[in-house]
Structure formats: structure tokens, C-alpha cells
Design an enzyme around this catalytic site. Structure first.
Site, PDB file in Angstrom:
ATOM      1  N   ARG A 104       0.882  -1.178   0.000  1.00  0.00           N
ATOM      2  CA  ARG A 104       0.000   0.000   0.000  1.00  0.00           C
ATOM      3  C   ARG A 104       0.907   1.212   0.000  1.00  0.00           C
ATOM      4  NH1 ARG A 104      -5.339   1.332   3.492  1.00  0.00           N
ATOM      5  NH2 ARG A 104      -6.117  -0.008   1.833  1.00  0.00           N
ATOM      6  N   HIS A 131      -7.281   0.749  -6.549  1.00  0.00           N
ATOM      7  CA  HIS A 131      -7.508  -0.104  -5.366  1.00  0.00           C
ATOM      8  C   HIS A 131      -8.155  -1.421  -5.830  1.00  0.00           C
ATOM      9  CE1 HIS A 131      -7.804  -1.270  -1.319  1.00  0.00           C
ATOM     10  NE2 HIS A 131      -8.726  -0.456  -0.854  1.00  0.00           N
ATOM     11  N   GLN A 134     -10.046  -4.051  -3.511  1.00  0.00           N
ATOM     12  CA  GLN A 134     -11.362  -3.631  -3.025  1.00  0.00           C
ATOM     13  C   GLN A 134     -12.438  -3.887  -4.082  1.00  0.00           C
ATOM     14  OE1 GLN A 134     -12.127  -2.196   0.208  1.00  0.00           O
ATOM     15  NE2 GLN A 134     -14.118  -2.867  -0.550  1.00  0.00           N
ATOM     16  N   ASP A 220     -17.240   7.063  -1.922  1.00  0.00           N
ATOM     17  CA  ASP A 220     -16.035   6.928  -1.090  1.00  0.00           C
ATOM     18  C   ASP A 220     -15.788   8.284  -0.427  1.00  0.00           C
ATOM     19  OD1 ASP A 220     -13.639   6.005  -0.012  1.00  0.00           O
ATOM     20  OD2 ASP A 220     -12.534   5.999  -1.907  1.00  0.00           O
ATOM     21  N   CYS A 260     -16.303   1.368   0.371  1.00  0.00           N
ATOM     22  CA  CYS A 260     -15.142   0.545   0.733  1.00  0.00           C
ATOM     23  C   CYS A 260     -14.767   0.685   2.209  1.00  0.00           C
ATOM     24  CB  CYS A 260     -13.956   0.889  -0.162  1.00  0.00           C
ATOM     25  SG  CYS A 260     -13.331   2.572   0.050  1.00  0.00           S
ATOM     26  N   ARG A 288     -13.348  -8.978   1.492  1.00  0.00           N
ATOM     27  CA  ARG A 288     -11.919  -8.720   1.229  1.00  0.00           C
ATOM     28  C   ARG A 288     -11.115  -9.970   1.579  1.00  0.00           C
ATOM     29  NH1 ARG A 288      -9.874  -3.487   1.304  1.00  0.00           N
ATOM     30  NH2 ARG A 288      -7.927  -4.494   0.706  1.00  0.00           N
TER      31      ARG A 288
HETATM   32  N1  NVA Z   1     -10.015   6.420  -1.531  1.00  0.00           N
HETATM   33  C1  NVA Z   1      -9.652   6.071  -0.175  1.00  0.00           C
HETATM   34  C2  NVA Z   1      -9.858   4.609   0.047  1.00  0.00           C
HETATM   35  C3  NVA Z   1      -9.513   4.129   1.440  1.00  0.00           C
HETATM   36  C4  NVA Z   1      -9.664   2.655   1.586  1.00  0.00           C
HETATM   37  C5  NVA Z   1      -8.194   6.469   0.070  1.00  0.00           C
HETATM   38  O1  NVA Z   1      -7.361   6.274  -0.822  1.00  0.00           O
HETATM   39  O2  NVA Z   1      -7.900   6.982   1.156  1.00  0.00           O
HETATM   40  N1   CP Z   2     -11.236  -0.346   2.349  1.00  0.00           N
HETATM   41  C1   CP Z   2      -9.954  -0.396   2.786  1.00  0.00           C
HETATM   42  O1   CP Z   2      -9.014  -0.623   2.023  1.00  0.00           O
HETATM   43  O2   CP Z   2      -9.827  -0.208   4.127  1.00  0.00           O
HETATM   44  P1   CP Z   2      -8.479   0.043   4.930  1.00  0.00           P
HETATM   45  O3   CP Z   2      -7.964   1.394   4.547  1.00  0.00           O
HETATM   46  O4   CP Z   2      -8.915  -0.005   6.379  1.00  0.00           O
HETATM   47  O5   CP Z   2      -7.487  -1.033   4.606  1.00  0.00           O
END
Ligand code: NVA
Ligand code: CP
Length: 307
Positions: A104, A131, A134, A220, A260, A288
Site C-alpha cells: 500500500r 484499489h 477492493q 467513497d 469501501c 476482502r
Molecule cells: N479512496 C480512499 C480509500 C480508502 C480505503 C483512500 O485512498 O484513502
Molecule cells: N477499504 C480499505 O481498504 O480499508 P483500509 O484502509 O482499512 O485497509
């Protein structure tokens, strides 16, 4: 043979995705029946986090454990990655000590460079741009509740972010449509949805129009991780991009709501919708675990026959 990675949703064909969904259903069923299934015994997953996470870390760590393997958590703060070790060097070393890597991070370029120098499959656990894990879970959840997503319409209300870009890639690969509505100034970036044919998405100025006739409404956060400096401006710009009962009412009868998570009730979605009868967010979060187990099995072992 080239190593298979999962860096973008479009890295897999429709057939491969359908295979992963089929395996996820089987793996989920076995797990719920308390049947031990250890195809990755003695194997190690390394998880590298440069951003916060609850679901991604838990689902990969628990998932690897349930497949018989081990998961190691590294973050930028307490590894050499945070002190400027080149990503190419890190990839060489980490992939000699592991069987799978999940990352990540910020720019997609970082994970692409890591993958190029990795001896083992690399999985995108979220970047600024995409992502894919997800969306795997979201589509698996849709299939569980409503059957195939082919030919269906998904409404995306909000930021043209990593989730939105990945939904569009998925629409191209799996042949459905996404109605996108973003506030002015936060539109889709064409560079990030290259290869997505306009037959698979439409853009609407009014989020109500995007939701009309949708089989799934999804949104989101207004401010994704890494964009916190823009928070104040975004709070103003996104005020009308809140999924509420009115938007759900113009969607198809039986439309689902997904997010998500983490969610901000009263910002991108009302409590009434996310906690209401059309919302499947808890199934979505749980899935997930199941889809990523199928994904890790596929990347490490290739195809095996579903019993
Ligand atoms: N779009 C959000 C998703 C978090 C799971 C982010 O990137 O923070
Ligand atoms: N939806 C998701 O990826 O959650 P986290 O940021 O908690 O991993």
C-alpha cells in the site's frame, strides 16, 4: 515465464477474474464450514504499508494465516524504506525472503517499479491511482447478492479517485457500465483510465442523474489518504455529492449500496443509507478476506480445480 502481478484490475482477463470469484466462493464456503485448507503452508506474505489501514492489513494477515502461511507487516516508519532505500533494492531483497508481496503506497509508479524487480508476485493493496483488491471484493459481493454484474449499471458518486478509476477498469474487463458524477474540478483523469472504452462509462453533472436506473450505488471519502491538504476545499466542493435516500430512490428497485470504508456519515453518505436495508457494506468488508485468499492462491499456485 513472466511473474504474474496484480497491480491494476486490468492485469487480469475476464476469465481470470471469473476464476478468482469461483475460487473465492469455494474458499469462503470451506472456511465457514471450519474445514482446514492450507495450500500456502510454509509460504510467507510480506505486507508493506506506507499509509494507514484496518481492513487491508487484517484481511491479508488473517487470510494468509488461514491458508497455512505467515504474514509479515512492514511500515515505512520502522523499515529502511522510510530512510530512502531504493525501491528496486528493497524489491530484490524482500522478494528473496518471501513468496508474495502486498504493498500500500502513494504513486502507482512505486509499485510498478517494485514489481519489475521482484522475484515473486506483487499485489496492489491501494495506491493513489487504484484499489483493485477492493473492487474484487465489491464485485464478488454484488455477484453473491444479485448474480453476474455483466450488463449492469454502477453509479459512482464523488471523487474520481483510486476506487473510481478501478471501477472503470472493471467495467471494461467485465462488461458493465459506470455512471460517474464528480464535482467540477475533480473529474476523471483520462491518463488513469486508458483502455476503458466510453461504452463502459458515462459522465453526469448531477449525481441524481448518475443514480437513475443504477443496480448499485457507491461512493467513497471526499478526501483520500495523501490528499489531506485539500480537505477544506473538498468539503465545500463535494457538499452535494452525498448519497442520500433521494438518490437511492431513483436507482433501480433492489439497488445495492456499497462503500469501501472507512465512511464519514453526513459527508459522502447519509447514515440512513449506509445503515439502511440496501447497504451491503459489512459483507463487502468481509469479502476482502475471501477474495484475497483466492487471489493469493492463484498468484502463487496458478489454477487449481475447484472441488
Ligand atoms: N479512496 C480512499 C480509500 C480508502 C480505503 C483512500 O485512498 O484513502
Ligand atoms: N477499504 C480499505 O481498504 O480499508 P483500509 O484502509 O482499512 O485497509
Amino acid at each position: 515465464m513472466a511473474i504474474k502481478h496484480f497491480l491494476q484490475f486490468s492485469d487480469f482477463t475476464r476469465e481470470e477474474h471469473n476464476y478468482v470469484f469461483e475460487r473465492a466462493a469455494w474458499i469462503k464456503k470451506e472456511f465457514k464450514s471450519f474445514n482446514k485448507y492450507w495450500p500456502l503452508e510454509d509460504r510467507t506474505l510480506v505486507m508493506i504499508f506506507e499509509k494507514a489501514s484496518t481492513r487491508t492489513r487484517l484481511s491479508f494477515e488473517a487470510g494468509m494465516h488461514q491458508l497455512g502461511g505467515a504474514a509479515i507487516y512492514l511500515n515505512t516508519r520502522d523499515s529502511q524504506l522510510g530512510r530512502g532505500e531504493p525501491v528496486e533494492d528493497a524489491a530484490q531483497v524482500i522478494s528473496r525472503m518471501s513468496d508474495l508481496v502486498m504493498i500500500r503506497t502513494f504513486e502507482q509508479d512505486i509499485i510498478e517499479r517494485f514489481a519489475k524487480h521482484s522475484r515473486v508476485p506483487v499485489i496492489n493493496g491501494l495506491t493513489n491511482e487504484y484499489h483493485p483488491c477492493q473492487i474484487l471484493a465489491d464485485i464478488f459481493t454484488f455477484i453473491e447478492h444479485r448474480g453476474s454484474i455483466q450488463g449492469k449499471t454502477v453509479a459512482w458518486v464523488g471523487d474520481a479517485n483510486n476506487m473510481c478509476n478501478t471501477w472503470l477498469q472493471a467495467a471494461e474487463v467485465l462488461d458493465f457500465k459506470v455512471n460517474v458524477s464528480t464535482p467540477p474540478g475533480y473529474e476523471l483523469n483520462p491518463d488513469l483510465i486508458k483502455g476503458v472504452n466510453t461504452a463502459h462509462y458515462d459522465v453526469f453533472a448531477d449525481p441524481m442523474d448518475a443514480c437513475r436506473g443504477a443496480d448499485l450505488v457507491t461512493t467513497d471519502v471526499w478526501t483520500s489518504m495523501g490528499f489531506e491538504a485539500e480537505n477544506e476545499a473538498r468539503m465545500k466542493a463535494f457538499a452535494d455529492w452525498c448519497v442520500d435516500a433521494e438518490m437511492m430512490a431513483v436507482a433501480n428497485a433492489g439497488a445495492l449500496f456499497m462503500h469501501c470504508l472507512p465512511a464519514h456519515r453526513g459527508e459522502e453518505v447519509t447514515a440512513e443509507v449506509i445503515d439502511g436495508p440496501q447497504s451491503v457494506v459489512w459483507d463487502e468488508a468481509e469479502n476482502r478476506l475471501h477474495v484475497q485468499k483466492a487471489l493469493m492462491e492463484y498468484l502463487h499456485l496458478g489454477r487449481i480445480e475447484t472441488k
